[in-house]
Design an enzyme around this catalytic site. Structure first.
Site, PDB file in Angstrom:
ATOM      1  N   LYS A 121      27.953  29.541 -41.165  1.00 39.17           N
ATOM      2  CA  LYS A 121      27.357  28.636 -40.178  1.00 39.17           C
ATOM      3  C   LYS A 121      27.794  27.213 -40.496  1.00 39.17           C
ATOM      4  O   LYS A 121      27.301  26.597 -41.435  1.00 39.17           O
ATOM      5  CB  LYS A 121      25.836  28.770 -40.190  1.00 39.17           C
ATOM      6  CG  LYS A 121      25.360  30.136 -39.670  1.00 39.17           C
ATOM      7  CD  LYS A 121      23.856  30.317 -39.704  1.00 39.17           C
ATOM      8  CE  LYS A 121      23.470  31.683 -39.111  1.00 39.17           C
ATOM      9  NZ  LYS A 121      22.040  31.969 -39.235  1.00 39.17           N
ATOM     10  N   LYS A 210      22.210  24.521 -35.322  1.00 41.21           N
ATOM     11  CA  LYS A 210      20.769  24.690 -35.611  1.00 41.21           C
ATOM     12  C   LYS A 210      20.423  24.155 -36.999  1.00 41.21           C
ATOM     13  O   LYS A 210      19.272  23.830 -37.271  1.00 41.21           O
ATOM     14  CB  LYS A 210      20.334  26.136 -35.414  1.00 41.21           C
ATOM     15  CG  LYS A 210      20.900  27.154 -36.391  1.00 41.21           C
ATOM     16  CD  LYS A 210      20.157  27.272 -37.710  1.00 41.21           C
ATOM     17  CE  LYS A 210      20.928  28.096 -38.713  1.00 41.21           C
ATOM     18  NZ  LYS A 210      20.310  28.106 -40.057  1.00 41.21           N
TER      19      LYS A 210
HETATM   20  P1  NAD Z   1      24.778  29.814 -50.850  1.00 39.03           P
HETATM   21  O1  NAD Z   1      24.117  28.712 -50.127  1.00 39.03           O
HETATM   22  O2  NAD Z   1      23.919  30.756 -51.618  1.00 39.03           O
HETATM   23  O3  NAD Z   1      25.868  29.116 -51.781  1.00 39.03           O
HETATM   24  C1  NAD Z   1      26.188  29.549 -53.050  1.00 39.03           C
HETATM   25  C2  NAD Z   1      27.546  30.202 -53.078  1.00 39.03           C
HETATM   26  O4  NAD Z   1      28.587  29.206 -53.081  1.00 39.03           O
HETATM   27  C3  NAD Z   1      27.715  31.005 -54.364  1.00 39.03           C
HETATM   28  O5  NAD Z   1      28.318  32.252 -54.085  1.00 39.03           O
HETATM   29  C4  NAD Z   1      28.654  30.142 -55.170  1.00 39.03           C
HETATM   30  O6  NAD Z   1      29.439  30.875 -56.077  1.00 39.03           O
HETATM   31  C5  NAD Z   1      29.517  29.548 -54.083  1.00 39.03           C
HETATM   32  N1  NAD Z   1      30.293  28.406 -54.540  1.00 39.03           N
HETATM   33  C6  NAD Z   1      29.871  27.339 -55.258  1.00 39.03           C
HETATM   34  N2  NAD Z   1      30.904  26.510 -55.501  1.00 39.03           N
HETATM   35  C7  NAD Z   1      31.998  27.070 -54.926  1.00 39.03           C
HETATM   36  C8  NAD Z   1      33.364  26.694 -54.816  1.00 39.03           C
HETATM   37  N3  NAD Z   1      33.818  25.560 -55.338  1.00 39.03           N
HETATM   38  N4  NAD Z   1      34.206  27.495 -54.126  1.00 39.03           N
HETATM   39  C9  NAD Z   1      33.755  28.631 -53.562  1.00 39.03           C
HETATM   40  N5  NAD Z   1      32.477  29.047 -53.631  1.00 39.03           N
HETATM   41  C10 NAD Z   1      31.609  28.273 -54.310  1.00 39.03           C
HETATM   42  O7  NAD Z   1      25.681  30.653 -49.827  1.00 39.03           O
HETATM   43  P2  NAD Z   1      25.186  31.617 -48.664  1.00 39.03           P
HETATM   44  O8  NAD Z   1      23.711  31.550 -48.474  1.00 39.03           O
HETATM   45  O9  NAD Z   1      25.798  32.945 -48.910  1.00 39.03           O
HETATM   46  O10 NAD Z   1      25.819  30.928 -47.366  1.00 39.03           O
HETATM   47  C11 NAD Z   1      27.073  31.274 -46.819  1.00 39.03           C
HETATM   48  C12 NAD Z   1      27.057  30.974 -45.335  1.00 39.03           C
HETATM   49  O11 NAD Z   1      26.084  31.806 -44.701  1.00 39.03           O
HETATM   50  C13 NAD Z   1      26.649  29.536 -44.982  1.00 39.03           C
HETATM   51  O12 NAD Z   1      27.465  29.049 -43.954  1.00 39.03           O
HETATM   52  C14 NAD Z   1      25.210  29.666 -44.496  1.00 39.03           C
HETATM   53  O13 NAD Z   1      24.870  28.681 -43.543  1.00 39.03           O
HETATM   54  C15 NAD Z   1      25.237  31.036 -43.867  1.00 39.03           C
HETATM   55  N6  NAD Z   1      23.934  31.713 -43.791  1.00 39.03           N
HETATM   56  C16 NAD Z   1      23.049  31.684 -44.806  1.00 39.03           C
HETATM   57  C17 NAD Z   1      21.836  32.347 -44.710  1.00 39.03           C
HETATM   58  C18 NAD Z   1      20.813  32.351 -45.813  1.00 39.03           C
HETATM   59  O14 NAD Z   1      19.642  32.635 -45.548  1.00 39.03           O
HETATM   60  N7  NAD Z   1      21.201  32.078 -47.050  1.00 39.03           N
HETATM   61  C19 NAD Z   1      21.546  33.073 -43.554  1.00 39.03           C
HETATM   62  C20 NAD Z   1      22.475  33.099 -42.524  1.00 39.03           C
HETATM   63  C21 NAD Z   1      23.665  32.415 -42.658  1.00 39.03           C
HETATM   64  P1  13P Z   2      19.170  27.906 -44.095  1.00 43.20           P
HETATM   65  O1  13P Z   2      20.594  27.807 -44.525  1.00 43.20           O
HETATM   66  O2  13P Z   2      18.569  26.629 -43.622  1.00 43.20           O
HETATM   67  O3  13P Z   2      18.320  28.583 -45.156  1.00 43.20           O
HETATM   68  O4  13P Z   2      19.124  28.875 -42.841  1.00 43.20           O
HETATM   69  C1  13P Z   2      19.389  30.216 -43.035  1.00 43.20           C
HETATM   70  C2  13P Z   2      19.749  30.828 -41.737  1.00 43.20           C
HETATM   71  O5  13P Z   2      20.813  30.589 -41.232  1.00 43.20           O
HETATM   72  C3  13P Z   2      18.738  31.689 -41.103  1.00 43.20           C
HETATM   73  O6  13P Z   2      19.243  32.315 -39.966  1.00 43.20           O
END
Ligand code: NAD
Ligand code: 13P
Length: 355
Positions: A121, A210
């Protein structure tokens, strides 16, 4: 029939939860998918041990998704090229700021027949403007990429609590055997309902924008302004998201915002329980610098709204359109220019009067 090999690039909070889902589905569809799912892990030491080794021995991502057992067929791989070699389907799931470096490492190494889905996202900002993440992956790697986005707080999905999601995927080539049905089979679970649509721009932009709205909802909660104020932010936020998409990506469809999980539902869930919301609250309550708070509260996880607010603002400034997006603009100004969040009603009122 071919059995597709799948790799997940990324292993954060959502990356790990999605790898769990994909692992369950490759195990459940042995005619369609190769059992093993390789998951690329940005290697780091956690409690004196390599994170990949801990994941492969304990079957748990102890740092980014603690308390959740990952399927045995999800294998953590520290080398990016090893992770993707021989794969037919790539699932991208990293905080968006890390994507350019990953793509530069993969460039020229991915066969054109490979297909991808981005669960990221965010947007990619360049001198020319804003590029959808999925489009950026297509441009960099020469492979078609769809997008998955929905009201999907990762810890809830990982606990197998019911949610819905939206996938934008269009078969790029009529000869493709990887169909919308294949993509649905890879992600759909009894607790994770997938709707596949065609609107790549709508799904991608809803998920990215969002996060800005979620920060604003955190600001009003940080000021203890109550549920009515938060609903007003959600309404205005959804309007700006839809307007932004219509104006700059006219191929997007407004129904994606009003009818799909990636639209209204994700705004609601993110404004209630997301990390961006949490960070927004803490910014107001503590007045500490945003990146210090992100580190303190999220412990290595990332709030994508902060960089997205900055990127969208830079884009709107260039186009001379900041006045048409007062909420997006105010979020950027509250984070980076010392604007007081109590100015939000006045800022939103001025625009309503002009209309
Ligand atoms: P996160 O926020 O947990 O970030 C941590 C990750 O980033 C770890 O895997 C870490 O190893 C990695 N990282 C740190 N430094 C790095 C570097 N230099 N190079 C590469 N990787 C590195 O990540 P997430 O929650 O898996 O989010 C990934 C995507 O999914 C984002 O775009 C987020 O918006 C989206 N998303 C998240 C959620 C949620 O609830 N967490 C839900 C839906 C969508
Ligand atoms: P946050 O990255 O703000 O936790 O949102 C997670 C998400 O994308 C829920 O759909």
């Amino acid at each position: 029939a071919p059995r597709y090999r799948v790799s997940v690039i990324g292993s954060g909070n959502w990356g790990s939860a999605i790898a769990k889902i994909v692992g369950e589905n490759t195990a459940g569809n042995p005619n369609e998918f190769d059992l093993n799912v390789r998951m690329w892990v940005f290697e780091e030491m956690v409690d004196g041990k390599k994170l990949t080794e801990t994941i492969n021995s304990k079957h748990e991502n102890v740092k980014y998704l603690p308390g959740i057992r990952l399927p045995d067929n999800v294998v953590a791989v520290p080398d990016l090229i090893d992770c993707v070699s021989g794969s037919d389907i790539l699932v991208f799931n990293v905080p968006h700021q890390f994507l350019p470096r990953i793509c530069s490492q993969l460039k020229g190494k991915i066969p054109a027949t490979v297909r991808a889905v981005s669960c990221i996202k965010g947007v990619e900002l360049s001198a020319d403007g804003i590029t959808l993440i999925a489009t950026y992956i297509t441009e960099q790697l020469g492979i078609y990429c769809g997008a998955l986005s929905g009201a999907n707080l990762a810890p809830e999905v990982a606990q197998e609590k019911f949610s819905e999601t939206t996938i934008a995927y269009k078969i790029p080539n009529p000869a493709d055997t990887i169909s919308q049905k294949t993509i649905k089979a890879l992600f759909h679970r009894p607790y994770f309902h997938v709707n596949v649509i065609n609107d790549l721009a709508g799904v991608s932009l809803a998920g990215a924008l969002k996060n800005i709205v979620a920060l604003a909802s955190g600001f009003v909660d940080g000021m203890d302004w109550g549920d009515n104020a938060k609903s007003a932010i959600i309404r205005r936020g959804l309007l700006e998201m839809t307007q932004f998409s219509r104006e700059f990506f006219p191929e997007s469809e407004s129904s994606t915002f009003t009818e799909e999980s990636c639209g209204i539902a994700d705004v609601i869930t993110s404004c209630a329980g997301g990390r961006n919301h949490k960070l927004g609250v803490a910014m107001i309550k503590t007045k500490k610098p945003v990146f210090e708070l992100e580190e303190l509260l999220l412990k290595g996880q990332k709030a994508q709204g902060v960089t997205t607010a900055q990127e969208v603002h830079a884009f709107l400034l260039k186009r001379g359109k900041t006045a048409d997006f007062p909420l997006f603009t105010a979020v950027n100004d509250i984070i980076f220019n010392g604007l007081d969040s109590s100015a939000l009603p006045r800022i939103l009122e001025q625009v309503e009067i002009q209309v």
